[in-house]
Structures are given as C-alpha cells and as structure tokens.
Design a protein around this motif. Structure first.
Motif, PDB file in Angstrom:
ATOM      1  N   ARG A  69       0.753  -1.082  -0.136  1.00  0.00           N
ATOM      2  CA  ARG A  69       0.147   0.085   0.103  1.00  0.00           C
ATOM      3  C   ARG A  69       0.790   1.417  -0.034  1.00  0.00           C
ATOM      4  O   ARG A  69       0.574   2.389  -0.792  1.00  0.00           O
ATOM      5  N   ALA A 137      -3.214  -1.633  -8.560  1.00  0.00           N
ATOM      6  CA  ALA A 137      -4.760  -2.238  -8.247  1.00  0.00           C
ATOM      7  C   ALA A 137      -4.579  -3.717  -8.192  1.00  0.00           C
ATOM      8  O   ALA A 137      -5.043  -4.275  -7.224  1.00  0.00           O
ATOM      9  N   THR A 138      -4.283  -4.133  -9.282  1.00  0.00           N
ATOM     10  CA  THR A 138      -4.039  -5.720  -9.544  1.00  0.00           C
ATOM     11  C   THR A 138      -3.497  -6.459  -8.462  1.00  0.00           C
ATOM     12  O   THR A 138      -3.735  -7.352  -7.896  1.00  0.00           O
ATOM     13  N   LEU A 140      -2.465  -5.249  -5.427  1.00  0.00           N
ATOM     14  CA  LEU A 140      -3.170  -5.081  -4.222  1.00  0.00           C
ATOM     15  C   LEU A 140      -3.893  -6.040  -3.996  1.00  0.00           C
ATOM     16  O   LEU A 140      -4.107  -6.591  -2.922  1.00  0.00           O
ATOM     17  N   ASN A 141      -5.114  -5.847  -4.955  1.00  0.00           N
ATOM     18  CA  ASN A 141      -6.217  -7.038  -4.990  1.00  0.00           C
ATOM     19  C   ASN A 141      -5.699  -8.468  -4.608  1.00  0.00           C
ATOM     20  O   ASN A 141      -6.201  -9.064  -3.961  1.00  0.00           O
ATOM     21  N   ARG A 142      -4.618  -9.069  -5.404  1.00  0.00           N
ATOM     22  CA  ARG A 142      -4.088 -10.245  -5.244  1.00  0.00           C
ATOM     23  C   ARG A 142      -3.690 -10.485  -3.954  1.00  0.00           C
ATOM     24  O   ARG A 142      -3.761 -11.485  -3.335  1.00  0.00           O
ATOM     25  N   ARG A 143      -3.048  -9.609  -3.592  1.00  0.00           N
ATOM     26  CA  ARG A 143      -2.448  -9.904  -2.138  1.00  0.00           C
ATOM     27  C   ARG A 143      -3.534  -9.781  -1.031  1.00  0.00           C
ATOM     28  O   ARG A 143      -3.397 -10.560  -0.062  1.00  0.00           O
ATOM     29  N   ILE A 144      -4.531  -9.083  -1.191  1.00  0.00           N
ATOM     30  CA  ILE A 144      -5.848  -9.076  -0.406  1.00  0.00           C
ATOM     31  C   ILE A 144      -6.422 -10.253  -0.360  1.00  0.00           C
ATOM     32  O   ILE A 144      -6.824 -10.830   0.664  1.00  0.00           O
ATOM     33  N   ARG A 145      -6.436 -10.910  -1.743  1.00  0.00           N
ATOM     34  CA  ARG A 145      -7.223 -12.132  -1.528  1.00  0.00           C
ATOM     35  C   ARG A 145      -6.404 -13.153  -1.009  1.00  0.00           C
ATOM     36  O   ARG A 145      -7.156 -13.928  -0.309  1.00  0.00           O
ATOM     37  N   ASP A 148      -6.894 -12.920   2.645  1.00  0.00           N
ATOM     38  CA  ASP A 148      -8.317 -13.286   2.965  1.00  0.00           C
ATOM     39  C   ASP A 148      -8.528 -14.752   3.265  1.00  0.00           C
ATOM     40  O   ASP A 148      -9.031 -15.565   4.002  1.00  0.00           O
TER      41      ASP A 148
END
Length: 208
Positions: A69, A137-138, A140-145, A148
């Motif tokens: 981030r 964004a891609t 960041l979203n990959r790491r968030i998924r 999770d």
C-alpha cells in the motif's frame, strides 16, 4: 434375551470436518453429566501447530500488504508529479507559440515543435498514470485475496480446534458407543476408550 433401549437419546459424535482423531480424554461409562460438560476431547497438537504457522504467515502477509500500500501511494504520487510536470511544459510551450511580428519564423516553428513534443509527453504521462494505477490495483487486490484466504483458513482451523472439546448437548448418563474398528474378529466390538483413534463423525457416546 432382550435389549433395553431409551425412549429418547442423544448421540455425541466426533467432529465431522476434523479428519482422523485421537481421543485424549473421555468420561467413563455410567457417568452422569450436565448440559455443557466436556464429555470427550481429541488431540489438537497437529492443528495447533498449523494454527501457529498460519498465524505467523498471516502476520507476514499483513506486513507485506501494508508495504505494498505504501509503495502504491508513492507510485501514485510520482505519477501525479510527472503528469503535473508534463502539463506545465505544455502550458509553457503554448505561451511561446504566439505569432507575433517580432518573432522570427524559425523560432515560431521551433516553439510549435516544442509544444507538439510537450503534448505528446503529456499524453504518454496520462496513459502511464492509468496503466500504473491498474498494475498497482491488480497487485494489491491479489495480495488482499491471498490474505483473506489465509485468514479464512486460520478461522477454519480455530473452529476445528474448538470443536475438539465436545460438550454434552443435554444432561444424561454416559453410555459409551462401540468402536467398530476393534473387536470385530472376536465378536462384539469394544467401547471407545482414551487413546483410541476415531474418524470424523464417529458416534462416541450416547446420552439416554
């Protein structure tokens, strides 16, 4: 010869989603228990190791996510700075492209070329900003998924560990169930005992 069976009875089983289990604590046959009493407990050693490993991995992922981030914010600021610089160059070049009598024709053409180059750099900066945002964004979203998924797996492990302490759903007198894996060759199977292994969903005891 006859069997005496209860009118109402509750069967207490091993957790269905825990796989192969080993009994480490089991109430004795004929024990009177109240609702909420622990009647059977299974070994949680392997699952607790998994919990520790998963928790450590999740902590590391949280740190990496926060770092990502911060990198994303820095990249956005750098992209915005480049865009502002390119816009400034265009505005400055426009001031020079003014057809005045005292400006030599060659200087005017040079100013127009400079403006064209500045506009091209501005267009490239805008495209680069859009592309950089999509990449950030891609990632960041990959790491968030992934974070999770690991968090859900940790919660699942914790839920299974909690289920390894089985409590009586109602009051009653313990009647241990036969362990179908033992004693078949010698007649009636023996009742479950501490140290026995049980499969998921195996009926361990009955509360008439």
């Amino acid at each position: 010869r006859s069997d005496i069976r209860p009118v109402r009875s509750v069967v207490v089983s091993a957790p269905a989603q825990a796989g192969e289990l080993q009994i480490v604590r089991l109430v004795k046959n004929g024990t009177k228990v109240n609702a909420g009493d622990v009647v059977v407990e299974f070994d949680a050693t392997a699952l607790k190791r998994q919990e520790v490993d998963r928790r450590a991995g999740l902590k590391q992922q949280e740190a990496e996510l926060e770092q990502r981030r911060a990198q994303s914010r820095m990249a956005e600021e750098a992209s915005a700075t480049n865009l502002m610089r390119a816009q400034f160059d265009v505005n400055r070049a426009k001031l020079d492209v003014v057809d005045r009598d005292f400006v030599a024709r060659i200087d005017l053409e040079l100013a127009r070329l400079t403006l064209s180059d500045a506009e091209q750099r501005l267009l490239e900066a805008e495209k680069r900003q859009v592309s950089d945002r999509a990449v950030q964004a891609t990632e960041l979203n990959r790491r968030i998924r992934r974070r999770d998924r690991d968090r859900q797996e940790l919660e699942r492990i914790q839920g299974v560990i909690a289920s390894l302490q089985v409590r009586a759903p109602s009051a009653g007198t313990v009647s241990l169930m036969p362990n179908g894996r033992f004693g078949r060759m010698m007649g009636n199977p023996q009742d479950f005992r501490e140290g026995d292994r049980a499969w998921g969903g195996a009926p361990i005891l009955e509360l008439p």
